[in-house]
Design a protein around this motif. Sequence first.
Motif, PDB file in Angstrom:
ATOM      1  N   ASP A   1     -37.155  24.603   0.752  1.00  0.00           N
ATOM      2  CA  ASP A   1     -37.096  23.386   1.572  1.00  0.00           C
ATOM      3  C   ASP A   1     -37.976  22.264   1.038  1.00  0.00           C
ATOM      4  O   ASP A   1     -37.846  21.118   1.464  1.00  0.00           O
ATOM      5  N   PHE A   2     -38.912  22.586   0.136  1.00  0.00           N
ATOM      6  CA  PHE A   2     -39.778  21.549  -0.413  1.00  0.00           C
ATOM      7  C   PHE A   2     -39.858  21.709  -1.923  1.00  0.00           C
ATOM      8  O   PHE A   2     -39.658  22.795  -2.472  1.00  0.00           O
ATOM      9  N   ASP A   3     -40.146  20.595  -2.595  1.00  0.00           N
ATOM     10  CA  ASP A   3     -40.256  20.597  -4.055  1.00  0.00           C
ATOM     11  C   ASP A   3     -41.678  20.872  -4.529  1.00  0.00           C
ATOM     12  O   ASP A   3     -41.882  21.520  -5.557  1.00  0.00           O
ATOM     13  N   TRP A   4     -42.644  20.341  -3.788  1.00  0.00           N
ATOM     14  CA  TRP A   4     -44.045  20.466  -4.181  1.00  0.00           C
ATOM     15  C   TRP A   4     -44.895  20.825  -2.967  1.00  0.00           C
ATOM     16  O   TRP A   4     -44.619  20.367  -1.847  1.00  0.00           O
ATOM     17  N   LEU A   5     -45.936  21.600  -3.227  1.00  0.00           N
ATOM     18  CA  LEU A   5     -46.982  21.836  -2.239  1.00  0.00           C
ATOM     19  C   LEU A   5     -48.174  20.946  -2.584  1.00  0.00           C
ATOM     20  O   LEU A   5     -48.602  20.906  -3.743  1.00  0.00           O
TER      21      LEU A   5
END
Length: 204
Positions: free
Chosen positions: A142-146
């Motif tokens: 659901d996300f590309d980067w933390l």
Amino acid sequence: MSICTKYNKYFQVGQIKAGFCSFVANFNQLFFACYLGVGSQVQGGIILNLGDLKPIELLQLQANATAELKRREIVRTNNNPLGDYAEWLVANMMGLKLAENSKAGYDAISDAGVTFQIKARRVTPENPSRQLSAIRNYAEKDFDWLIAVIFNKDFNVINAYLVPHEAIGDYYPHRNHVNARVVVMSGAILQDKRVMEITEKFES
């Protein structure tokens, strides 16, 4: 009697009464900054030890501080403000748009559509752990980067990192007992060339 009523007294500055008194909680002390009613110049102040306050007064102080942070749109819930504060800080410092509270999987998005999950940890002498809160539904991507932000006990940023989604899976396996992956921002992951330290973006 509320803490605001109890301590919102008049302070004498020469022959002029100091009107408005604002307060900010700072862990072990409460700083009252007193301003002249006719202007905004600081004229004097007192320091109040939080140890002198009754439990109900501490709760009132916490509630009022959270309400003020919500009014300023810095936090969005009545929960522990660290997570909301980190999201607000990251969005403002990195030019991102915060997602709606109900949006699962990511916390902010760039103009180019890149998605970010934001995690924060406050370290103290008593608890120096850099373990972040659990990352759930990792496989759904659901996300590309933390973006991981580490604060000291006074809420100053001491480290911030940009971690690609795939790197999390390389270092942190799924834990069945929490049904999530648990990231700790120390050790080998910090040596990974894909991980970027971005602490300077938060330096004033």
